[in-house]
Design an enzyme around this catalytic site. Structure first.
Site, short mmCIF file in Angstrom:
data_model
loop_
_atom_site.label_atom_id
_atom_site.label_comp_id
_atom_site.label_asym_id
_atom_site.label_seq_id
_atom_site.Cartn_x
_atom_site.Cartn_y
_atom_site.Cartn_z
N TYR A 73 7.16 41.13 34.88
CA TYR A 73 7.02 39.75 34.42
C TYR A 73 7.54 39.63 33.00
O TYR A 73 7.65 40.61 32.26
CB TYR A 73 5.57 39.28 34.50
CG TYR A 73 4.65 39.98 33.52
CD1 TYR A 73 4.42 39.43 32.25
CD2 TYR A 73 4.02 41.17 33.84
CE1 TYR A 73 3.59 40.07 31.35
CE2 TYR A 73 3.20 41.81 32.95
CZ TYR A 73 2.98 41.26 31.69
OH TYR A 73 2.18 41.90 30.80
N CYS A 74 7.86 38.42 32.62
CA CYS A 74 8.20 38.10 31.24
C CYS A 74 7.36 36.87 30.88
O CYS A 74 6.40 36.56 31.57
CB CYS A 74 9.69 37.86 31.07
SG CYS A 74 10.33 36.44 31.99
N ALA A 75 7.73 36.15 29.88
CA ALA A 75 6.91 35.04 29.40
C ALA A 75 6.69 33.95 30.44
O ALA A 75 5.61 33.38 30.53
CB ALA A 75 7.54 34.42 28.15
#
Length: 94
Positions: A25-27
């Site tokens: 995941y990222c932001a």
């Protein structure tokens, strides 16, 4: 929709927990790579509560599917998927 149900529905649309080879995941996104892209039901993924869009990104050897969740929500979504699918093997480096 309850979080566990949402994650289970998402896993089913992705072709099952065993079909996931990468999950990060990222932001604002959860990024997924699959063993068999033919098992993906992209329409059903997009219909899961909390998924705003599904973006396909071609990588050198595989397609990456990015589930657009929204700022600040991707980590929670990612953790739900890990827990529902017993995917701790994919979370080992996080």
């Amino acid at each position: 929709m309850e979080m566990n149900q949402r994650a289970e529905r998402l896993l089913q649309a992705l072709g099952g927990a065993d079909n996931l080879t990468q999950l990060v995941y990222c932001a604002s996104r959860v990024r997924v790579q699959l063993r068999d892209d033919n098992l993906l039901d992209k329409k059903s993924v997009a219909e899961v509560e909390g998924v705003n869009a599904v973006v396909s990104v071609d990588k050198p050897h595989k397609t990456e599917y990015q589930l657009v969740i929204g700022p600040g929500k991707a980590k929670t979504f990612y953790q739900e998927i890990i827990a529902a699918g017993g995917l701790e093997r994919l979370a080992a480096d996080r």
